[in-house]
Every structure is written in structure tokens, then in C-alpha cells.
Design a protein around this motif. Structure first.
Motif, mmCIF file in Angstrom:
data_model
loop_
_atom_site.group_PDB
_atom_site.id
_atom_site.type_symbol
_atom_site.label_atom_id
_atom_site.label_comp_id
_atom_site.label_asym_id
_atom_site.label_seq_id
_atom_site.Cartn_x
_atom_site.Cartn_y
_atom_site.Cartn_z
ATOM 1 N N ARG A 87 -8.426 0.977 -4.075
ATOM 2 C CA ARG A 87 -8.269 2.178 -3.233
ATOM 3 C C ARG A 87 -8.530 3.459 -4.037
ATOM 4 O O ARG A 87 -8.963 4.457 -3.487
ATOM 5 C CB ARG A 87 -6.862 2.237 -2.639
ATOM 6 C CG ARG A 87 -6.545 1.150 -1.641
ATOM 7 C CD ARG A 87 -7.308 1.291 -0.353
ATOM 8 N NE ARG A 87 -7.020 2.524 0.352
ATOM 9 C CZ ARG A 87 -7.746 2.976 1.370
ATOM 10 N NH1 ARG A 87 -8.801 2.320 1.781
ATOM 11 N NH2 ARG A 87 -7.417 4.095 1.979
ATOM 12 N N GLU A 135 -2.939 4.436 -3.291
ATOM 13 C CA GLU A 135 -3.874 5.153 -2.437
ATOM 14 C C GLU A 135 -4.836 6.001 -3.257
ATOM 15 O O GLU A 135 -4.487 6.510 -4.324
ATOM 16 C CB GLU A 135 -3.094 6.020 -1.438
ATOM 17 C CG GLU A 135 -3.940 6.760 -0.428
ATOM 18 C CD GLU A 135 -4.937 5.843 0.286
ATOM 19 O OE1 GLU A 135 -6.088 6.256 0.434
ATOM 20 O OE2 GLU A 135 -4.565 4.729 0.687
ATOM 21 N N TRP A 174 0.837 -1.194 0.000
ATOM 22 C CA TRP A 174 0.000 0.000 0.000
ATOM 23 C C TRP A 174 0.875 1.249 0.000
ATOM 24 O O TRP A 174 1.879 1.316 0.702
ATOM 25 C CB TRP A 174 -0.877 -0.029 1.253
ATOM 26 C CG TRP A 174 -1.722 1.169 1.488
ATOM 27 C CD1 TRP A 174 -2.543 1.802 0.590
ATOM 28 C CD2 TRP A 174 -1.869 1.880 2.720
ATOM 29 N NE1 TRP A 174 -3.190 2.857 1.190
ATOM 30 C CE2 TRP A 174 -2.801 2.925 2.510
ATOM 31 C CE3 TRP A 174 -1.322 1.734 3.990
ATOM 32 C CZ2 TRP A 174 -3.177 3.814 3.499
ATOM 33 C CZ3 TRP A 174 -1.699 2.615 4.986
ATOM 34 C CH2 TRP A 174 -2.611 3.638 4.738
ATOM 35 N N ASN A 218 1.461 5.595 -1.922
ATOM 36 C CA ASN A 218 1.100 6.600 -2.924
ATOM 37 C C ASN A 218 1.635 6.253 -4.306
ATOM 38 O O ASN A 218 0.985 6.516 -5.316
ATOM 39 C CB ASN A 218 1.618 7.977 -2.505
ATOM 40 C CG ASN A 218 0.822 8.555 -1.352
ATOM 41 O OD1 ASN A 218 -0.376 8.322 -1.243
ATOM 42 N ND2 ASN A 218 1.481 9.291 -0.481
ATOM 43 N N ILE A 275 -7.655 1.952 5.302
ATOM 44 C CA ILE A 275 -7.029 0.746 4.760
ATOM 45 C C ILE A 275 -7.556 -0.509 5.465
ATOM 46 O O ILE A 275 -7.607 -1.584 4.860
ATOM 47 C CB ILE A 275 -5.488 0.854 4.842
ATOM 48 C CG1 ILE A 275 -4.813 -0.277 4.060
ATOM 49 C CG2 ILE A 275 -5.025 0.861 6.300
ATOM 50 C CD1 ILE A 275 -5.105 -0.275 2.580
#
Length: 199
Positions: free
Chosen positions: A87, A60, A29, A31, A96
Motif C-alpha cells: 500500500r 496505508e 489495514w 494508518n 483497498i
């Protein structure tokens, strides 16, 4: 003469249980804005060292719309790496933990290994539902340069070559008119230059 203690039915049942082994999936997970060689290295090293079936990138939701496209370009032709854009479609209020809960419900046969970079370790206590999250996944920690990782949470540490590369550094280079050669997969760099991102 030795006695056969297992009936034919028991043998068949044991064989079926061995066949139905649980799947081991990594979840990465972040950016990924943009995804760079350190991300790719971490994902591949964790996958190989923990003998995972695959590592799935979870970009994200608050990143730019180009992120999923760059990730898809980065992993093109790379076995064992995937992108899940769930996401990106989530509402801002969805944390999350809820995403992992949904993935667990959709994939009850999977054991998930949640990859956490060294820059995120110190903030784990502030994550919403962190205790509940730990019941759903195994946290996998990866050390990063310039970050002193320490936590009381159970972490499975994986050592990977240290690379001091960040999305912020790459964005700054592009904003200054520099081309971050060798820091990105060639297809990702080509995509960024074509779309004129970060300038």
C-alpha cells in the motif's frame, strides 16, 4: 466380508486433497501512525482466536515513510505477524479493494480475513467496491471503546481486551514533550525518539 469401495487411486487423491488445505491469512489495514500496543494486541488475538497462519499489516500509502520501519520494529521476533508495504507503493487512486484483488490473484490458495476496527465499521457502506470486497474476504470486526459498532454487513466478531489507545493520542503526547511509555513496543518508541518524530 466388507467391500473396499475406494480404489488405491481414490485414496491417493483424497490424501492429496487433505494435504492441500487452504491457508488462512489475516489482513490488518490501517494508518499505524504510529503502531501501538492496541494494534499489536488485536493482530495477535485475532490470529490466535481464528487459528490463522499469520496476520499481515497493510500500512496505508498516505502515511509517513517511517510507518513500515516502525511496524517492522514492532513485530521483530513475534511469530505470526508480518508487514507488507504494497500500500505504501500504491498510487493514491488505488483503493483497498484493488489491493485485496491483487493479493487474491497472487495467493489463490489463501482465505483472507480482513480485520476492521470498531471505528471503521460504521463507514463500511461508503467504501468503494464494498460488495465486491465481501466476496473476496471475511470481515473480522474488533470492538473499540467509544465506538458503537453496528452494520448490516456480515462480520465475524472477535473479542479482545478493550484498550482506549490511538495514534492521535500518542502523537499529541509526543508533541507536548511527554514520552508514551508502555503504549508502544520499546523498539518503536526508540525509533520515534531517535528520528524525532511527532514533535
Amino acid at each position: 466380508m466388507a467391500l473396499e469401495l475406494l480404489t488405491p487411486f481414490t485414496k491417493v487423491k483424497l490424501k492429496e486433497e487433505n494435504i492441500k488445505k487452504r491457508r488462512a491469512i489475516g489482513l490488518f489495514w490501517g494508518n499505524f501512525n504510529p503502531v501501538h500496543i492496541a494494534h499489536m494486541l488485536i493482530a495477535d488475538q485475532v490470529r490466535q482466536q481464528l487459528h490463522l497462519e499469520k496476520v499481515v499489516f497493510l500500512p496505508e500509502h498516505n502515511t509517513e515513510g517511517h510507518v513500515a520501519a516502525m511496524l517492522t520494529a514492532a513485530i521483530d521476533g513475534r511469530a505470526g505477524l508480518e508487514v507488507d508495504a504494497c500500500r505504501l507503493k500504491a498510487k493514491n487512486s488505488v483503493d483497498i479493494y484493488q489491493t485485496i484483488l491483487d493479493l487474491r490473484e497472487e495467493n489463490p490458495e489463501c482465505d483472507f480475513y480482513f480485520i476492521v476496527g470498531g471505528d471503521m465499521i460504521s463507514s463500511l457502506s461508503a467504501w468503494p467496491h464494498i460488495d465486491e470486497l465481501l466476496e473476496l474476504v471475511t470481515l473480522v470486526g474488533v470492538r473499540r471503546p467509544r465506538y458503537r459498532a453496528g452494520t448490516s454487513y456480515p462480520i465475524l466478531w472477535v473479542d479482545v481486551p478493550a484498550m482506549d489507545v490511538s495514534g492521535n493520542f500518542i502523537r499529541e503526547q509526543l508533541a507536548r514533550g511527554l514520552v508514551p511509555n508502555f503504549l508502544l513496543a520499546p523498539k518503536v518508541l526508540a525509533y520515534i525518539l531517535k528520528e524525532g518524530l511527532y514533535v
